[in-house]
Every structure is written in C-alpha cells, then in structure tokens.
Scaffold this active site. Structure first.
Site, PDB file in Angstrom:
ATOM      1  N   LYS A 160       0.863  -1.194   0.000  1.00  0.00           N
ATOM      2  CA  LYS A 160       0.000   0.000   0.000  1.00  0.00           C
ATOM      3  C   LYS A 160       0.894   1.238   0.000  1.00  0.00           C
ATOM      4  O   LYS A 160       2.039   1.169   0.422  1.00  0.00           O
ATOM      5  CB  LYS A 160      -0.876   0.012   1.254  1.00  0.00           C
ATOM      6  CG  LYS A 160      -2.081   0.917   1.154  1.00  0.00           C
ATOM      7  CD  LYS A 160      -3.244   0.250   0.442  1.00  0.00           C
ATOM      8  CE  LYS A 160      -4.370   1.213   0.178  1.00  0.00           C
ATOM      9  NZ  LYS A 160      -5.555   0.551  -0.368  1.00  0.00           N
ATOM     10  N   ASP A 190      -7.074   4.484  -4.462  1.00  0.00           N
ATOM     11  CA  ASP A 190      -7.751   4.337  -3.164  1.00  0.00           C
ATOM     12  C   ASP A 190      -8.368   5.716  -2.905  1.00  0.00           C
ATOM     13  O   ASP A 190      -8.570   6.489  -3.865  1.00  0.00           O
ATOM     14  CB  ASP A 190      -6.747   3.936  -2.063  1.00  0.00           C
ATOM     15  CG  ASP A 190      -7.434   3.520  -0.754  1.00  0.00           C
ATOM     16  OD1 ASP A 190      -7.914   2.382  -0.676  1.00  0.00           O
ATOM     17  OD2 ASP A 190      -7.511   4.331   0.178  1.00  0.00           O
TER      18      ASP A 190
HETATM   19  P1  NDP Z   1     -13.149   7.744  -2.639  1.00  0.00           P
HETATM   20  O1  NDP Z   1     -12.114   8.774  -2.362  1.00  0.00           O
HETATM   21  O2  NDP Z   1     -13.627   7.534  -4.011  1.00  0.00           O
HETATM   22  O3  NDP Z   1     -14.433   8.003  -1.718  1.00  0.00           O
HETATM   23  C1  NDP Z   1     -14.363   8.064  -0.325  1.00  0.00           C
HETATM   24  C2  NDP Z   1     -15.715   8.522   0.197  1.00  0.00           C
HETATM   25  O4  NDP Z   1     -15.690   8.502   1.627  1.00  0.00           O
HETATM   26  C3  NDP Z   1     -16.061   9.947  -0.192  1.00  0.00           C
HETATM   27  O5  NDP Z   1     -17.449  10.103  -0.290  1.00  0.00           O
HETATM   28  C4  NDP Z   1     -15.499  10.757   0.979  1.00  0.00           C
HETATM   29  O6  NDP Z   1     -16.134  12.006   1.155  1.00  0.00           O
HETATM   30  C5  NDP Z   1     -15.773   9.831   2.147  1.00  0.00           C
HETATM   31  N1  NDP Z   1     -14.752  10.002   3.181  1.00  0.00           N
HETATM   32  C6  NDP Z   1     -13.418   9.829   3.044  1.00  0.00           C
HETATM   33  N2  NDP Z   1     -12.772  10.092   4.181  1.00  0.00           N
HETATM   34  C7  NDP Z   1     -13.723  10.437   5.060  1.00  0.00           C
HETATM   35  C8  NDP Z   1     -13.681  10.816   6.421  1.00  0.00           C
HETATM   36  N3  NDP Z   1     -12.522  10.890   7.104  1.00  0.00           N
HETATM   37  N4  NDP Z   1     -14.842  11.078   7.022  1.00  0.00           N
HETATM   38  C9  NDP Z   1     -16.004  10.994   6.342  1.00  0.00           C
HETATM   39  N5  NDP Z   1     -16.106  10.650   5.054  1.00  0.00           N
HETATM   40  C10 NDP Z   1     -14.987  10.359   4.417  1.00  0.00           C
HETATM   41  O7  NDP Z   1     -12.554   6.382  -2.023  1.00  0.00           O
HETATM   42  P2  NDP Z   1     -12.970   4.890  -2.352  1.00  0.00           P
HETATM   43  O8  NDP Z   1     -14.427   4.812  -2.576  1.00  0.00           O
HETATM   44  O9  NDP Z   1     -12.038   4.374  -3.363  1.00  0.00           O
HETATM   45  O10 NDP Z   1     -12.605   4.154  -0.987  1.00  0.00           O
HETATM   46  C11 NDP Z   1     -13.524   4.051   0.089  1.00  0.00           C
HETATM   47  C12 NDP Z   1     -13.060   2.954   1.038  1.00  0.00           C
HETATM   48  O11 NDP Z   1     -13.005   1.703   0.342  1.00  0.00           O
HETATM   49  C13 NDP Z   1     -11.679   3.145   1.642  1.00  0.00           C
HETATM   50  O12 NDP Z   1     -11.647   2.558   2.921  1.00  0.00           O
HETATM   51  C14 NDP Z   1     -10.790   2.325   0.709  1.00  0.00           C
HETATM   52  O13 NDP Z   1      -9.582   1.934   1.329  1.00  0.00           O
HETATM   53  C15 NDP Z   1     -11.703   1.145   0.448  1.00  0.00           C
HETATM   54  N6  NDP Z   1     -11.394   0.373  -0.765  1.00  0.00           N
HETATM   55  C16 NDP Z   1     -11.385   0.961  -1.996  1.00  0.00           C
HETATM   56  C17 NDP Z   1     -11.152   0.202  -3.120  1.00  0.00           C
HETATM   57  C18 NDP Z   1     -11.244   0.773  -4.496  1.00  0.00           C
HETATM   58  O14 NDP Z   1     -11.168  -0.011  -5.461  1.00  0.00           O
HETATM   59  N7  NDP Z   1     -11.435   2.065  -4.677  1.00  0.00           N
HETATM   60  C19 NDP Z   1     -10.819  -1.243  -3.025  1.00  0.00           C
HETATM   61  C20 NDP Z   1     -10.927  -1.768  -1.693  1.00  0.00           C
HETATM   62  C21 NDP Z   1     -11.169  -0.973  -0.626  1.00  0.00           C
HETATM   63  P3  NDP Z   1     -15.777  13.252   0.217  1.00  0.00           P
HETATM   64  O15 NDP Z   1     -16.520  13.021  -1.054  1.00  0.00           O
HETATM   65  O16 NDP Z   1     -16.252  14.407   1.007  1.00  0.00           O
HETATM   66  O17 NDP Z   1     -14.296  13.217   0.044  1.00  0.00           O
END
Ligand code: NDP
Length: 445
Positions: free
Chosen positions: A125, A165
C-alpha cells in the site's frame, strides 16, 4: 494463545503510535487461536512477528510547485508488506490523514485480502498526506508527477503494482502512468491498475469494488436462505466504492435510502437515484448536499456521522476506517439492522465488531467484501501481460465467481476451526493460511 499474546505485545512495542496498524493486526491475530493449536509449525517459524514486519518500507519527499509559484512539500509512502504469493499489490491513498500507521494498516489488510482472491498477488500500500481537495487540475498534475519521480524506481509489473484508493481515481492514475512512461520510456501497462480503457485499463475495474461487494452480499443471503429483494440499505460515502455498490444494490432490488460524504448525508426513502448521484459526485465532483437540491424526496443533514441514525436492514460502510464505533454499533443493532457489510477498509472499530458478533449480526468483513477491486486489478494485469482485453461480461463473470469463491472459502475455514458461520474469522483464517504456508515453503525471509 500464549504465542499470539506475546507476539502482539512485541508488535505493540515495536510500533508505538501506529494505532490503526495495531488495530488491524490485533483483529487478525486474535482470531487465529485454533489455527495455532492445530499448526505448531507456525509458532516455530515465528510467523506472526514476521508477518507484522513489512518486507520493505519506503518514505520519500514529494516537492511540487503550487499555482502561486510556492514550493510545497508532502510525504510519500510505499510499504511493500508481503510478497510471498506474488508481486506487491495495493492502492495509493492521497488524504491529509495519511501517515505510516494508516499505510501499514492498509498494507497489512491487503496481504490477507489478496490471498483470499485466489490470484497471485502480494500485499502492499502507499500514498501521501497530500489533499487533492481544493487543488487545481494543474496542481494535482504537478503533484502526481513529483510523486512518481520517486515511486517509479520501486515499482514494476513483477515487483509492485499500485492502484487507486481514497483521493486517487482515474484522473490521478492517468497522470501517474503518464509520468512513469515518460521516465521509463516503455509501455509497461502492468505497472499500475485502474488505468483508463484507452491505455490498458480493464472493463469493470471502476465498478469492481462496489459490484463485488454486492455479489458477496447476494451470496451471503443465498447461503442463509434470505430474500435480498425489498431490503433497505444505508451506504456511507459516495466515492468509487459507495457509488457502484449503490448501483448494483439497486439493480438487485435493494432500496438504498441514505448516502454521505465528509460534510453530511442525504436520506431519500424513495430510493437513491444512483445515476443522479454518480453524475453529481463522480462526473462533476460536487458535494452531496447538491443531491437534495435536485431531488424533492431527499433531505440533507450536516455532519457525516448522523447517517447511522437511519433505520435499515443492511448497513454498508463504504467511506473510511473507524466509521462505526461502539456508540454507532449500539444504535445500528437497536434499530434492528441484521447485516453489516464492510465496503471500506476497517470501517468498524474492534470493539464495535465484537458487539456486532455478540449480538448475532451477520458481518461481511472488508477483506472479503471489498476484494473485488483488487481481484479485477489482477485481471487487468493478466490482460496487460496477454496484450488482450476481455469483454465487460467476461470480466464481470470472473469477478462474480471470485466473490462466490471467497465466501465459500471463508465459510469452510470458519467451520473447520470451530467458529460456525463467522465470515470475519473465516476470512482471516483462509487468507492467513495461504500466506503462512507460502512463507514457510520459501524458508526464512
Ligand atoms: P473515494 O475517495 O472515491 O471516496 C471516499 C468517500 O468517503 C467519499 O465520499 C469521501 O467524502 C468519504 N470520506 C473519506 N474520508 C472520510 C472521512 N474521514 N470522514 C467521512 N467521510 C470520508 O474512495 P474509495 O471509494 O475508493 O474508498 C472508500 C473505502 O473503500 C476506503 O476505505 C478504501 O480503502 C476502500 N477500498 C477501496 C477500493 C477501491 O477499489 N477504490 C478497493 C478496496 C477498498 P468526500 O466526497 O467528502 O471526500
């Protein structure tokens, strides 16, 4: 159990102040008691302390120029955690909260998740404390170029293959790939995944984590003989994972009634209009509050944490780590929710997880539920090395098969080691066994 406890003490001593990492390690190791009773060879090989120490950990300076001509400095990280079953594989996270403890927790989880996929990929990572929010397109480009100027020497199609991510989506992967190609002078498509479709990306990669999560839910419900159609779901987040989980859930007849971003959440009892949400959040990078302005049936609420007050059958945390603490877990259980499906990595604190399991909640753990993303990344690598592309239907069918297999292997491991139908323990054990056997077969490393 003595060996596990002693190892945890040692790991805590070696890694002070890395709370998220220690949380992730504890969560896995404490489910391995029955495995160590049956396999004394693992203790003899001191497998736990070896697994908790990354093979390699890189921290680097990322200097870049902002639009006002000021030189900005961020920290960059890549942790190559475990390469026993394949090249290191795992995403890059750009978020101001990033420090080594976050990257190590994510890299550690990735080891077991990648093993569960059945594909030959090790765990890694990376990321940076850079905050892409509020930055211009040019600033994001200059940052990505500066980040890759150092990262390139540590990665490669057979060495380490990063992906996206939080904060790293299609735009950032494109910029990172462009810089890698400029430096190396070679079209090594397999060096990064999540690429655009015109330059080596795979169909379904964008949708894969969210779609995979719902395929996993479908299999959980099928296995337990429960009807999925007509159930309600709350999904935290509105990023890549959340949006495509919402899309597939809606296709399967689940009514998604609430979603959030880091500012607040919307409730729409008539069912979220997923196309509208994708258009607002993914295409136009707007805030979720805009959704309520365009949709009369929806209400907007300030503050993301309140989303778990919404009553639903299935809770799907898809935002970030430690979203659900013990207080929220109690509310979720009291509201009658029966299923918690972890789309994000470690969205539940260890205390909240114990509470769920003690109260008969069926939990789909992150390592299994969100493994569809990295699985499809591995399918992207396979297509890159064949110099060939599969159709959407072909990749989607492979993804679905992988998710069903992960469920089966988790159930088998859970039952074999006396946990009954406990996917949390089962996923930990199945992932652990594969990596542990591979490490032992390769001697002392
Ligand atoms: P994105 O950046 O696309 O989206 C993250 C979302 O979560 C956004 O809506 C964001 O809000 C919100 N968010 C992020 N941080 C916070 C916080 N501290 N408090 C509240 N809301 C928060 O990320 P992903 O969708 O790619 O990833 C989401 C999760 O899934 C993570 O844990 C990641 O590690 C996991 N994951 C992702 C994969 C992938 O293929 N993308 C694969 C496996 C796991 P805002 O829009 O305001 O930023």
């Amino acid at each position: 159990m003595d060996y596990i406890k002693k190892s945890l003490e040692q790991i805590r001593e070696n890694n002070p102040h890395e709370e998220e990492f220690l949380q992730a390690v504890e969560e896995v190791f404490l489910s391995l008691g029955p495995v160590f009773e049956k396999h004394p060879e693992f203790e003899k090989a001191n497998i736990l302390q070896r697994m908790a120490e990354p093979e390699r950990q890189i921290k680097f300076r990322v200097s870049w120029e902002d639009d006002n001509g000021n030189v900005q400095v961020n920290s960059g990280y890549r942790v190559q955690f475990n390469g026993a079953i394949g090249p290191y594989k795992g995403g890059l996270r750009f978020h101001p909260s990033v420090y080594i403890g976050i990257i190590k927790f994510l890299g550690f989880e990735q080891i077991f998740k990648n093993a569960l996929t059945g594909l030959p990929i090790g765990g890694g990572k990376g990321g940076s404390n850079f905050n892409p929010k509020g930055k211009s397109e040019n600033e994001v480009r200059r940052f990505c170029e500066a980040f890759m100027k150092e990262l390139y020497r540590h990665i490669g199609p057979n060495v380490d293959v990063p992906a996206g991510d939080i904060g790293v989506g299609a735009r950032e992967i494109g910029l990172l790939y462009g810089e890698y190609r400029r430096i190396s002078g070679s079209f090594d498509a397999g060096v990064l995944t999540g690429k655009g479709l015109t330059y080596g990306g795979s169909l379904v990669r964008k949708e894969a984590t969210g779609f995979g999560a719902i395929y996993f839910v479908e299999e959980m419900f099928r296995y337990n003989n429960i009807k999925l159609e007509g159930k309600t779901a709350v999904i935290s987040g509105s990023g890549n994972v959340a949006l495509y989980a919402a899309k597939k859930a809606t296709e399967k007849g689940i009514r998604v009634i609430a979603m959030s971003d880091s500012d607040g959440y919307v409730v729409d009892e008539s069912g979220i209009d997923v196309d509208l949400m994708i258009n607002l959040k993914e295409v136009n990078r707007k805030r979720i509050s805009e959704y309520a302005k365009e949709r009369p049936s929806a209400t907007y609420h300030e503050g993301w944490e309140g989303i778990w007050d919404t009553v639903c059958d299935i809770a799907l945390p898809c935002a970030t780590q430690n979203d659900i603490d013990i207080e929220k877990a109690k509310k979720i259980v009291a509201a009658g929710t029966k299923f918690v499906i972890e789309g994000a990595n470690m969205p539940t604190t260890n205390e909240a997880m114990r509470y769920f399991l003690d109260n008969g909640i069926i939990v789909g753990p992150a390592k299994a539920v969100n493994a569809g993303g990295v699985s499809t990344s591995a399918l992207e690598m396979a297509q890159n090395s064949m110099k060939y592309s599969w159709t959407f239907e072909e990749v989607d069918a492979k993804l679905k098969e992988i998710m069903v297999n992960i469920h089966t292997h988790s159930v088998e491991a859970s039952e074999e080691y006396g946990y009954g139908y406990n996917l949390v323990a089962g996923a930990n054990i199945a992932g652990f066994l594969k990596v542990a056997h591979a490490m032992i077969a390769q001697g002392i490393y």
